[in-house]
Structure formats: C-alpha cells, structure tokens
Scaffold this motif. Sequence first.
Motif, PDB file in Angstrom:
ATOM      1  N   VAL A  90      79.500  45.131  66.525  1.00 19.74           N
ATOM      2  CA  VAL A  90      78.687  44.158  67.255  1.00 19.74           C
ATOM      3  C   VAL A  90      77.748  44.890  68.197  1.00 19.74           C
ATOM      4  N   GLY A  91      76.484  44.495  68.170  1.00 14.37           N
ATOM      5  CA  GLY A  91      75.490  45.081  69.057  1.00 14.37           C
ATOM      6  C   GLY A  91      75.200  44.178  70.240  1.00 14.37           C
ATOM      7  N   THR A  92      75.164  44.766  71.422  1.00 20.48           N
ATOM      8  CA  THR A  92      74.873  43.999  72.641  1.00 20.48           C
ATOM      9  C   THR A  92      73.640  44.569  73.337  1.00 20.48           C
ATOM     10  N   ALA A  93      73.090  43.772  74.259  1.00 24.80           N
ATOM     11  CA  ALA A  93      71.875  44.171  74.986  1.00 24.80           C
ATOM     12  C   ALA A  93      72.112  44.088  76.484  1.00 24.80           C
ATOM     13  N   THR A  94      71.379  44.908  77.228  1.00 24.52           N
ATOM     14  CA  THR A  94      71.500  44.930  78.688  1.00 24.52           C
ATOM     15  C   THR A  94      70.669  43.797  79.268  1.00 24.52           C
ATOM     16  N   THR A  95      71.215  42.599  79.201  1.00 21.88           N
ATOM     17  CA  THR A  95      70.487  41.403  79.627  1.00 21.88           C
ATOM     18  C   THR A  95      70.844  40.954  81.040  1.00 21.88           C
ATOM     19  N   ARG A  96      71.713  41.693  81.695  1.00 29.30           N
ATOM     20  CA  ARG A  96      72.061  41.387  83.091  1.00 29.30           C
ATOM     21  C   ARG A  96      72.503  42.695  83.757  1.00 29.30           C
ATOM     22  N   PRO A  97      72.440  42.769  85.078  1.00 25.73           N
ATOM     23  CA  PRO A  97      72.805  44.008  85.775  1.00 25.73           C
ATOM     24  C   PRO A  97      74.224  44.457  85.430  1.00 25.73           C
ATOM     25  N   GLU A  98      74.372  45.756  85.220  1.00 22.56           N
ATOM     26  CA  GLU A  98      75.657  46.404  84.944  1.00 22.56           C
ATOM     27  C   GLU A  98      76.225  46.092  83.552  1.00 22.56           C
ATOM     28  N   ALA A 124      84.423  41.775  78.995  1.00 19.21           N
ATOM     29  CA  ALA A 124      83.607  41.066  79.984  1.00 19.21           C
ATOM     30  C   ALA A 124      82.368  41.835  80.393  1.00 19.21           C
ATOM     31  N   ASN A 125      82.439  43.177  80.315  1.00 17.27           N
ATOM     32  CA  ASN A 125      81.280  43.978  80.745  1.00 17.27           C
ATOM     33  C   ASN A 125      80.251  44.175  79.629  1.00 17.27           C
ATOM     34  N   ALA A 126      80.501  43.617  78.440  1.00 17.60           N
ATOM     35  CA  ALA A 126      79.510  43.721  77.354  1.00 17.60           C
ATOM     36  C   ALA A 126      78.323  42.829  77.640  1.00 17.60           C
ATOM     37  N   GLY A 127      77.135  43.304  77.270  1.00 18.58           N
ATOM     38  CA  GLY A 127      75.937  42.484  77.406  1.00 18.58           C
ATOM     39  C   GLY A 127      75.924  41.377  76.377  1.00 18.58           C
ATOM     40  N   ASP A 128      74.868  40.598  76.367  1.00 19.54           N
ATOM     41  CA  ASP A 128      74.736  39.520  75.392  1.00 19.54           C
ATOM     42  C   ASP A 128      74.785  40.096  73.986  1.00 19.54           C
ATOM     43  N   ALA A 129      75.537  39.456  73.096  1.00 15.57           N
ATOM     44  CA  ALA A 129      75.645  39.916  71.712  1.00 15.57           C
ATOM     45  C   ALA A 129      74.487  39.380  70.887  1.00 15.57           C
ATOM     46  N   PHE A 130      73.851  40.271  70.117  1.00 13.18           N
ATOM     47  CA  PHE A 130      72.691  39.891  69.326  1.00 13.18           C
ATOM     48  C   PHE A 130      72.907  40.051  67.820  1.00 13.18           C
ATOM     49  N   CYS A 131      73.825  40.910  67.405  1.00 13.87           N
ATOM     50  CA  CYS A 131      73.957  41.179  65.968  1.00 13.87           C
ATOM     51  C   CYS A 131      75.374  41.641  65.657  1.00 13.87           C
ATOM     52  N   GLY A 132      75.770  41.448  64.386  1.00 18.27           N
ATOM     53  CA  GLY A 132      77.097  41.869  63.972  1.00 18.27           C
ATOM     54  C   GLY A 132      77.093  42.277  62.522  1.00 18.27           C
ATOM     55  N   ALA A 133      78.083  43.095  62.149  1.00 13.99           N
ATOM     56  CA  ALA A 133      78.258  43.506  60.751  1.00 13.99           C
ATOM     57  C   ALA A 133      79.733  43.626  60.484  1.00 13.99           C
ATOM     58  N   ILE A 134      80.125  43.314  59.247  1.00 10.36           N
ATOM     59  CA  ILE A 134      81.500  43.473  58.801  1.00 10.36           C
ATOM     60  C   ILE A 134      81.509  44.388  57.593  1.00 10.36           C
TER      61      ILE A 134
END
Length: 361
Positions: free
Chosen positions: A22-30, A350-360
């Motif tokens: 799963v890919g996440t993005a830095t959409t909020r501080p920390e 909880a510290n992961a940014g917003d999830a944008f993509c996934g692969a299985i």
Amino acid sequence: MTDAQRVRHESDGGSMRKLMLVGTATTRPEAIGSLFRSEGDGEWQQVSDIPSDASVQAITPHPTRENVIFLATRKGLYRSTDGGDSWHKLNAAEEGVPFWSVVVSPHDPDVLIAGTSPVGFYRSDDGGDTWRKCKADPSERYAISFGGSRAMRVAFHPTNPKLLYAVAEINGLFVSEDGGESWRGESRGLSVLAAMPHLKNTELTDDDTEGMFDAHAVSTTSSRPDSIFYICRMGIFESDDGGKTFRDLEVGKYAPFSYSRECRFVFGEPRKMYACFSISSRSTAGALYGSDDLGETWYRADSQIQARSTMMGFGTHVSDPNGVITVTRGGQVFCTTDGSKTWTEKQLPANAGDAFCGAIL
C-alpha cells in the motif's frame, strides 16, 4: 488470456503470496508517505528502502515478470526485482520530478511509460534501466491551487502498440499515436459532456466545466480494443473514437455515488471490470463495484465491508482474477482472494499518510 499467460497462471495454480503493498502520501504533518507491506497475517511494516516523504502514488507489478514491481512516487521511480523485498531508485529524471503513474506495455515487457506532474511522460525500452523524456504539451487548462496537473494513469491500446492514452487530474485526456514518444491533449468529446447541465461541476476553480476534466484513471480491454474507459470526478465514460465523442455509462443508476478514482479490468476476463466510487475526494464513504458486461450494468462487490472515507484506489492481481485490494484515504485496506466473495480488513498504522494505491501479489 495469451498462451504464455495461461501457462504461467496454470503452472502456479493461480496462487497468491498474499503479499499486500500500500502506498501512502504525506498529506498531513508528521504523516508517513511511503510504502507499507504485509504478508499473510502479518502486521504492516514500513518499507525502509522508500523515503518516509516519498508519497507513493502508483504500484505496478510487472504483468509477466512475477518478481518485478515498479513504484511511482513524488520522489522518483523505484523498482524491486525480488518480489518487493528490496527496492532501488531508478535514474529516470532529474531530482525533483514527481511521478504519479507507471505502466508496462502489454506488447513488449521491456517498454514502460511513466507520467509526471506537471503533465509529462518518460519512456524506457529496457525494463526501467534507462529512460528518456517524451514530448508533451504541458499547458494547464485550469488555474489550480496545488500546482501542475498530474498524469494519473496511462493505458496502451490492446492491439496497437503505437496508440496510448493518458489522463491528468484537472487536465483531461491525452493521446499518443507514436508509442508514447509524443502526446497531445484531446478535449473534443470531454468539452461536449462538460457543457451538459447535469455534468457541470466545480470544486477548485470558478469554471463549471472543471469536473469532466478532473480525470483519475483510464482503462482499455481486449474485449473491445478501440474503447477508452475514462474515469473522472463525474463518473465513467466510454469513447470508441479516440476521445472525439463519449457516452456516459451512468454508474449513478447502480451506485449511490459516482465520484470515481479507479477502474481496472480483471486478468483473463476482459469483459469484467471493477471501479471504486465515493462521494467526493474527501468523504465518509466509498465502495467497490463490479461489472461483468463492460460497464453496462454494475453491482456492489464489497457489500460486507464499510469504508469510512473515500476509496482512493485498488489493485487487481496480475495473474489471478480472484485477487483484489482496495484502499481508503483514512487507511482502511480491504482484500479478497476469492473473487470478492469474502473480504478481510487490515487498518494501516496511525502514523501512515492517506492511502492512495494498493497491490496484491
């Protein structure tokens, strides 16, 4: 399914490692904008080879080389050659170029196209070892607050390796007729739709044609080779003439909301497609819908789960039609290995940014 794909699929029994990425993005501080992985029933682990501020926007398993996976991140392109155990940054472009998409040609396993922001494209002819920048019109249709528009997805024509399509967030449809070497915008069909009262929409500008040009994905299928399935804020639309005209698939007849982020066809079943729908870019609901007839009718594919935020993307397994993974902006991850009969949920840390993509895999 080609003979080569059939041999590979049958040789491994269609089995899956049940490795989720799963890919996440830095959409909020920390927040951590990186790649997370989980295998079997294991916990999520942040992948150490990907920077915590990379913001992973696309995960692309190679369709015929089972251990090769590509990532498009805002910090560049990455590749794994050992099934996701380790990753290496590719020398694709100068530092600072953010990548939002990467796709492998179905015609040549060594050819890749990657899309950037502002809209631009890079091509590799050697499996990602070297890259060259392609020609593209980078002009912006709208003045948007978050900077340049983004080449969100690229799709090859199923039978013509010279013909490709791409879509850009807040910039519509792009077409290449020379194998991705050069690109032009194609706005004719979208402009007609955008003029229709029920398809007028604005969120980021004062131009009510904006919604139809807020594109998120594009798909093609061998079952209807000349069709382009265009996925945007207003739903899913199909063109059979390269974007000159479109028809509305009217997904709102089947789903309670039609804001669309992703649409993919299923391995070995070229008439079957999934799409994820939500209320808006930031919302409190989302769902995965399926169609077995090229988008003519739709059904809820994940009725046993409840997404609490916008479903931002999903991935289908490259060699097993039963594998699907979906991700929500709030970090919920849902997975099925039996063709959407049953689903499991695994929340990102909880510290992961917003999830944008996934692969299985």
